[in-house]
Design a protein around this motif. Structure first.
Motif, PDB file in Angstrom:
ATOM      1  N   VAL A  45     -11.985  54.638  22.795  1.00  0.00           N
ATOM      2  CA  VAL A  45     -12.452  53.253  22.912  1.00  0.00           C
ATOM      3  C   VAL A  45     -13.211  52.858  21.648  1.00  0.00           C
ATOM      4  O   VAL A  45     -12.996  51.780  21.083  1.00  0.00           O
ATOM      5  CB  VAL A  45     -13.334  53.071  24.173  1.00  0.00           C
ATOM      6  N   ASP A  46     -14.074  53.735  21.169  1.00  0.00           N
ATOM      7  CA  ASP A  46     -14.841  53.465  19.949  1.00  0.00           C
ATOM      8  C   ASP A  46     -13.910  53.405  18.732  1.00  0.00           C
ATOM      9  O   ASP A  46     -14.024  52.512  17.891  1.00  0.00           O
ATOM     10  CB  ASP A  46     -15.908  54.547  19.765  1.00  0.00           C
ATOM     11  N   HIS A  47     -12.987  54.328  18.648  1.00  0.00           N
ATOM     12  CA  HIS A  47     -12.074  54.401  17.506  1.00  0.00           C
ATOM     13  C   HIS A  47     -11.223  53.139  17.382  1.00  0.00           C
ATOM     14  O   HIS A  47     -10.969  52.668  16.266  1.00  0.00           O
ATOM     15  CB  HIS A  47     -11.176  55.636  17.645  1.00  0.00           C
ATOM     16  N   PHE A  48     -10.763  52.609  18.498  1.00  0.00           N
ATOM     17  CA  PHE A  48      -9.890  51.437  18.469  1.00  0.00           C
ATOM     18  C   PHE A  48     -10.634  50.118  18.663  1.00  0.00           C
ATOM     19  O   PHE A  48     -10.024  49.083  18.874  1.00  0.00           O
ATOM     20  CB  PHE A  48      -8.779  51.581  19.510  1.00  0.00           C
ATOM     21  N   GLY A  49     -11.948  50.159  18.621  1.00  0.00           N
ATOM     22  CA  GLY A  49     -12.730  48.926  18.665  1.00  0.00           C
ATOM     23  C   GLY A  49     -12.846  48.306  20.038  1.00  0.00           C
ATOM     24  O   GLY A  49     -12.997  47.092  20.151  1.00  0.00           O
ATOM     25  N   GLY A  50     -12.756  49.095  21.078  1.00  0.00           N
ATOM     26  CA  GLY A  50     -12.932  48.595  22.436  1.00  0.00           C
ATOM     27  C   GLY A  50     -11.725  48.875  23.313  1.00  0.00           C
ATOM     28  O   GLY A  50     -10.715  49.441  22.884  1.00  0.00           O
ATOM     29  N   TRP A  51     -11.874  48.461  24.563  1.00  0.00           N
ATOM     30  CA  TRP A  51     -10.821  48.692  25.553  1.00  0.00           C
ATOM     31  C   TRP A  51      -9.531  47.968  25.179  1.00  0.00           C
ATOM     32  O   TRP A  51      -8.435  48.474  25.404  1.00  0.00           O
ATOM     33  CB  TRP A  51     -11.279  48.240  26.930  1.00  0.00           C
ATOM     34  N   GLU A  52      -9.663  46.773  24.611  1.00  0.00           N
ATOM     35  CA  GLU A  52      -8.470  45.999  24.253  1.00  0.00           C
ATOM     36  C   GLU A  52      -7.619  46.740  23.221  1.00  0.00           C
ATOM     37  O   GLU A  52      -6.401  46.824  23.341  1.00  0.00           O
ATOM     38  CB  GLU A  52      -8.874  44.626  23.719  1.00  0.00           C
ATOM     39  N   GLY A  53      -8.282  47.310  22.228  1.00  0.00           N
ATOM     40  CA  GLY A  53      -7.571  48.069  21.204  1.00  0.00           C
ATOM     41  C   GLY A  53      -6.892  49.300  21.772  1.00  0.00           C
ATOM     42  O   GLY A  53      -5.752  49.611  21.420  1.00  0.00           O
TER      43      GLY A  53
END
Length: 74
Positions: free
Chosen positions: A22-30
């Protein structure tokens, strides 16, 4: 405890993996764009994701494979 030097998931908890992604992709949406799983795209939470992934082996495998790909490129 047995050492598993060839297993990158050894000793890594599922909640830690999810939080990292989640942190790596900038949130749940990512994360939801990378892995099309409802628990990441509709009212996502750590608790609901853990519940789903623990009961759904194919989805957990996708999450673990993505995590391993990311950490192996660091």
């Amino acid at each position: 405890m047995n050492e598993q030097p060839n297993n990158p998931l050894h000793g890594v908890r599922l909640d830690t993996i999810i939080e990292y992604l989640v942190d790596h992709f900038g949130g749940w949406e990512g994360l939801g764009k990378r892995i099309q799983i409802r628990c990441f795209n509709e009212n996502p939470s750590l608790k609901s994701s853990l519940t789903f992934l623990r009961r759904t082996p194919w989805a957990r495998q996708k999450v673990e494979e993505l995590y391993v790909r990311i950490i192996s490129h660091k």
